[in-house]
Design an enzyme around this catalytic site. Structure first.
Site, PDB file in Angstrom:
ATOM      1  N   LYS A 114      -8.861  -7.394   4.114  1.00  0.00           N
ATOM      2  CA  LYS A 114      -7.492  -6.980   4.439  1.00  0.00           C
ATOM      3  C   LYS A 114      -7.378  -6.999   5.958  1.00  0.00           C
ATOM      4  CE  LYS A 114      -4.612  -2.796   4.435  1.00  0.00           C
ATOM      5  NZ  LYS A 114      -4.291  -1.541   3.759  1.00  0.00           N
TER       6      LYS A 114
HETATM    7  C1  5RP Z   1      -5.804   2.069   7.817  1.00  0.00           C
HETATM    8  C2  5RP Z   1      -5.238   1.549   6.560  1.00  0.00           C
HETATM    9  C3  5RP Z   1      -4.164   2.384   5.967  1.00  0.00           C
HETATM   10  O1  5RP Z   1      -4.682   3.554   5.505  1.00  0.00           O
HETATM   11  C4  5RP Z   1      -3.273   1.721   5.006  1.00  0.00           C
HETATM   12  O2  5RP Z   1      -3.939   1.231   3.877  1.00  0.00           O
HETATM   13  C5  5RP Z   1      -2.483   0.693   5.712  1.00  0.00           C
HETATM   14  O3  5RP Z   1      -1.325   0.361   5.026  1.00  0.00           O
HETATM   15  P1  5RP Z   1       0.001   0.031   5.806  1.00  0.00           P
HETATM   16  O4  5RP Z   1      -0.382  -0.428   7.179  1.00  0.00           O
HETATM   17  O5  5RP Z   1       0.633  -1.066   5.024  1.00  0.00           O
HETATM   18  O6  5RP Z   1       0.835   1.276   5.836  1.00  0.00           O
HETATM   19  O7  5RP Z   1      -5.642   0.524   6.065  1.00  0.00           O
HETATM   20  O8  5RP Z   1      -6.674   1.162   8.364  1.00  0.00           O
END
Ligand code: 5RP
Length: 260
Positions: free
Chosen positions: A174
């Site tokens: 991710k």
């Molecule tokens: C931090 C993360 C977050 O907790 C979250 O999953 C991010 O999601 P978004 O940016 O879409 O709100 O990954 O590193």
């Protein structure tokens, strides 16, 4: 690859089209009661039919999500610092044992590494420890890759961090969308999903998701751009249409507006 690992991956990534809509609601582990997730349970209920995967913390799961839920879980297993500790933000270590992750019947675990900070080594070594433990039980690891402050969201650094995560053993990466994102995807041997990041106008968030898919991402792992939207259900339906139905940003934005 072992049957269990393959089976869990097929729950995270839809085998019909190889794509996925992950709903990230793990923010509380370092942000506390994030806007939109004050009552996590109520927020996610209407969103779940349009998500393939839910990404919570273990406390979020146990306290706010019914065990009768029918959605694969990608459990956040890294943490250790809060949003108040700016210099150490994302200086994360292991916060959940694999035993507890298995007890929670998860389909994957998520761990953040931060590349380009003096403490990068800590996050990377903890990450590989999680990979070894997760592999032992056939559990895929999603690497959340971020780069040090000052490096920006740049293809050069995001591809470095993403490729590192894959070489270290991640099953899925991710990362953030950026200019020349196709280069990040091309040089990463495992599937990539994009993070939503801070809340931006809905049309822009949908365009970003569309561009990422066009550049080869297999989906989104979005949080704030869904649950902080004026219309969270419309927004996740629109993101789902981009990821699974090839909708254009305009078509998706219509879905968002019509679901008010
Ligand atoms: C931090 C993360 C977050 O907790 C979250 O999953 C991010 O999601 P978004 O940016 O879409 O709100 O990954 O590193």
């Amino acid at each position: 690859m072992d049957w269990g690992m393959k089976n869990r991956l097929s729950k995270i990534i839809n085998p019909k089209d190889g794509h996925t809509v992950m709903l990230a609601v793990d923010h509380g582990y370092f942000m506390g009661p994030t806007t939109g997730l004050e009552n996590l349970s109520e927020m996610i209920k209407p969103l779940l039919p349009y998500a393939d995967v839910l990404m919570p913390t273990r406390g979020g799961l146990r306290n706010y999500v019914s065990p009768e839920i029918d959605i694969p879980i990608c459990l956040r297993v890294s943490g250790g610092t809060s949003i108040l500790n700016k210099d150490n933000l994302l200086h994360e270590g292991i916060i959940v044992s694999m035993e507890d992750a298995i007890r929670l019947n998860v389909s994957a675990v998520a761990f953040s590494i931060l590349v380009g900070q003096p403490f990068e080594r800590d996050t990377i070594l903890s990450f590989t420890k999680i990979i070894d433990e997760a592999n032992r039980y056939g559990i895929p690891v999603l690497a959340v890759t971020a780069v040090g402050r000052g490096l920006g969201k740049d293809a050069k650094y995001l591809s470095l961090a993403s490729r590192m995560a894959a070489e270290l053993g991640a099953s899925i990466v991710k990362t953030y969308y950026c200019k020349d994102f196709d280069k990040v995807v091309e040089t990463c041997p495992v599937p990539i999903v994009i993070a939503g990041g801070k809340k931006i106008p809905e049309r822009e968030a949908l365009q970003m998701a569309y561009n990422a898919l066009q550049d080869g991402a297999i989906g989104v792992d979005m949080g704030r751009n869904i649950f902080q939207s004026s219309n969270p259900v419309g927004m996740i339906k629109a993101a789902n249409a981009i990821v699974h139905k090839n909708a254009t940003p305009d078509e998706a934005f219509e879905i968002f507006k019509n679901n008010k």
